[in-house]
Design an enzyme around this catalytic site. Structure first.
Site, PDB file in Angstrom:
ATOM      1  N   HIS A 141      19.541  35.335   6.578  1.00  0.00           N
ATOM      2  CA  HIS A 141      19.885  35.049   5.182  1.00  0.00           C
ATOM      3  C   HIS A 141      20.872  36.111   4.709  1.00  0.00           C
ATOM      4  CE1 HIS A 141      19.215  33.193   1.267  1.00  0.00           C
ATOM      5  NE2 HIS A 141      19.440  34.399   0.781  1.00  0.00           N
ATOM      6  N   ASP A 186      10.568  29.652  -7.629  1.00  0.00           N
ATOM      7  CA  ASP A 186      11.868  30.314  -7.525  1.00  0.00           C
ATOM      8  C   ASP A 186      12.977  29.430  -8.085  1.00  0.00           C
ATOM      9  OD1 ASP A 186      13.751  32.373  -6.631  1.00  0.00           O
ATOM     10  OD2 ASP A 186      14.484  30.749  -5.379  1.00  0.00           O
ATOM     11  N   ARG A 189      17.250  32.817 -14.591  1.00  0.00           N
ATOM     12  CA  ARG A 189      17.938  34.108 -14.419  1.00  0.00           C
ATOM     13  C   ARG A 189      19.438  33.926 -14.525  1.00  0.00           C
ATOM     14  NH1 ARG A 189      16.289  35.516  -8.815  1.00  0.00           N
ATOM     15  NH2 ARG A 189      17.653  37.294  -9.058  1.00  0.00           N
ATOM     16  N   SER A 217      12.884  36.456  -4.795  1.00  0.00           N
ATOM     17  CA  SER A 217      13.494  35.122  -4.749  1.00  0.00           C
ATOM     18  C   SER A 217      13.820  34.745  -3.301  1.00  0.00           C
ATOM     19  CB  SER A 217      14.762  35.136  -5.609  1.00  0.00           C
ATOM     20  OG  SER A 217      15.583  34.036  -5.351  1.00  0.00           O
ATOM     21  N   LYS A 243      11.240  32.206  -0.407  1.00  0.00           N
ATOM     22  CA  LYS A 243      11.722  31.009   0.280  1.00  0.00           C
ATOM     23  C   LYS A 243      11.651  31.186   1.797  1.00  0.00           C
ATOM     24  CE  LYS A 243      15.363  31.317  -2.298  1.00  0.00           C
ATOM     25  NZ  LYS A 243      16.458  31.335  -3.232  1.00  0.00           N
TER      26      LYS A 243
HETATM   27  N1  URA Z   1      19.929  34.505  -3.418  1.00  0.00           N
HETATM   28  C1  URA Z   1      18.704  34.032  -3.794  1.00  0.00           C
HETATM   29  O1  URA Z   1      18.158  33.121  -3.180  1.00  0.00           O
HETATM   30  N2  URA Z   1      18.112  34.608  -4.856  1.00  0.00           N
HETATM   31  C2  URA Z   1      18.673  35.630  -5.551  1.00  0.00           C
HETATM   32  O2  URA Z   1      18.066  36.103  -6.477  1.00  0.00           O
HETATM   33  C3  URA Z   1      19.947  36.097  -5.151  1.00  0.00           C
HETATM   34  C4  URA Z   1      20.555  35.517  -4.066  1.00  0.00           C
END
Ligand code: URA
Length: 447
Positions: A103, A182, A189, A204, A208
């Site tokens: 990621h 999220d 946000r 966040s 996931k």
């Molecule tokens: N990517 C995400 O999934 N969440 C964030 O808060 C920032 C980048």
């Protein structure tokens, strides 16, 4: 009778205003407060925590921060808001498949997932890559892949398992039931200026990734002008927090800190970045994209138990390209179809001669976005054809009148805004500067 400690029992002893006030005054939230506030904000019937109250709490967290314990509990509560996937049953030729994912925290020209997922899968490792769409100046992997005719991002869990067992890599959208808290919190946000918070970004991303069920995870944490976090100490803290969260949840997690002052490669924009990724899969491509792809592939393969695998060889000999073709075809895409091309182009030329000493990632990201490559609101459509090609990168010599950027769009009225974004994107000097390293550091869990 409800379980002791369930949301409805806790309604009697916890209320939203006192949760907000605790954080506003710099206090620590209890486990029960965190579980309750996430559950009551996300529950279908839950109207106990309103958007404006969650906005206030997010701002209090943004300003006051959270301890590791709070961040860990917040992450777990977000995971518990939905379903957890399980890839432990994956098999190929009767043997279990190891899963590993990567990621990136988001950058400009960051197309690395495109060559990386099939490259790692070409070694017999399963890569379940749940990706997102771009928002603001950063591009999204799904938007890029959707420029391939026929390719679809929505894949059922059964199709995902089948593709992982047959092909090894799948890049797709996360289902709505994966960490739904999220999804709601991120949208809030985004419109309340509370994105750039280390505990909120870490929880966040990791909610996931942990819910996705990957066995191992490599995080590419970006630092610099085009990243969410601009300084190395902040990026390091984010990386350490995420590595700790993943490790505590049983996911073998490590992070690489990488520079995002300058865009990656020579293109920013959806179809343009697919074309550049194909160059990498064909054994060529820009040096920085190749370097980062190979470094992250080595980390992923090492985390998957293959420390001696040589990813550069699979780029050079076409093995990774074969897996790419199979991965695209499995999701309905035609790997041989021509990619969409912009009807309109414009050129920005150098105004002085010298050596390029800076190329601002944020300015290029904003220009690509203004040309139509990105969206201002979730759900908007993007132009597959739009974007920016960079003809010179830091260290290259330029002469007055040389092309610096080619701009691409379907809607030429956007050129003026994109040119404005690029007005001070480059700096030109007379003496070359030493190139800053792309790979800054690794973060692993302490033994
Ligand atoms: N990517 C995400 O999934 N969440 C964030 O808060 C920032 C980048």
């Amino acid at each position: 009778m409800s379980d002791p400690g369930s949301g409805s029992d806790l309604d009697a002893v916890i209320d939203t205003i006192s949760v907000i006030a605790t954080k506003r005054d710099g206090g620590e939230l209890s486990d029960a407060q965190i579980d309750w506030v996430i559950e009551r904000y996300t529950a279908e019937s839950g109207d106990v925590v309103a958007d404006e109250q969650m906005s206030a709490l997010l701002m209090a967290i943004f300003l006051r921060g959270m301890t590791r314990r709070e961040t860990t509990r917040w992450t777990q509560a977000m995971i518990d808001s939905g379903r957890r996937m399980d890839f432990s049953g994956l098999r190929r030729a009767g043997r279990p498949l190891v899963t590993v994912d990567k990621h990136s925290t988001g950058g400009v020209g960051d197309k690395i997932t495109l060559p990386l997922a099939p490259l790692v899968a070409s070694f017999g490792v399963a890569v379940p890559q749940l990706s997102g769409r771009g928002l603001g100046h950063t591009g999204g992997t799904l938007d890029k892949l959707e420029s391939i005719p026929g390719w679809r991002a929505d894949v059922s869990s059964e199709e995902m398992v089948d593709q992982l067992e047959r092909v090894g890599a799948v890049v797709c959208a996360a289902g709505g039931d994966l960490a739904p808290a999220d999804r709601r919190l991120y949208a809030l946000r985004d419109v309340t200026a509370t994105v750039e918070s280390i505990p909120l970004v870490a929880s966040s991303i990791m909610s996931k990734k942990i819910a996705e069920g990957t066995g191992a995870l490599v995080l590419d944490v970006k630092v610099g002008a085009g990243a969410f976090l601009k300084t190395l100490p902040e990026a390091r803290e984010l990386a350490e927090t995420m590595v700790a969260l993943g490790t505590a949840a049983g996911v073998r997690t490590r992070a690489v800190l990488t520079a995002m002052d300058t865009p990656l490669g020579h293109t920013a924009g959806n179809a343009l970045e697919v074309t550049e990724s194909l160059e990498v899969l064909a054994g060529g491509g820009p040096a920085d994209v190749v370097e980062l792809t190979v470094v992250l592939a080595r980390e992923m393969l090492d985390a998957a138990g293959l420390p001696d695998a040589d990813p550069a060889r699979h780029l050079a000999d076409g093995t990774a390209m074969d897996t790419w073709r199979a991965m695209i075809a499995a999701q309905g895409g035609d790997p041989d179809a021509p990619l969409p091309q912009a009807r309109h182009t414009d050129t920005v030329a150098a105004e002085e001669s010298g050596v390029l000493t800076g190329l601002d990632a944020m300015a290029v990201g904003v220009a690509a976005w203004r040309l139509g490559a990105g969206r201002a609101m979730p759900g908007q459509s993007v132009q597959a054809e739009a974007g920016v090609r960079m003809h010179a990168k830091p260290g290259d010599r330029v002469r007055t009148g040389d092309p610096l950027f080619t701009l691409y769009t379907q809607t030429p009225e956007r050129f003026a805004a994109a040119r404005a974004a690029l007005a001070s994107a480059v700096s030109v000097g007379q003496t070359p500067r030493a190139a800053a390293p792309l790979i800054i550091d690794r973060v692993t869990v302490e033994p």
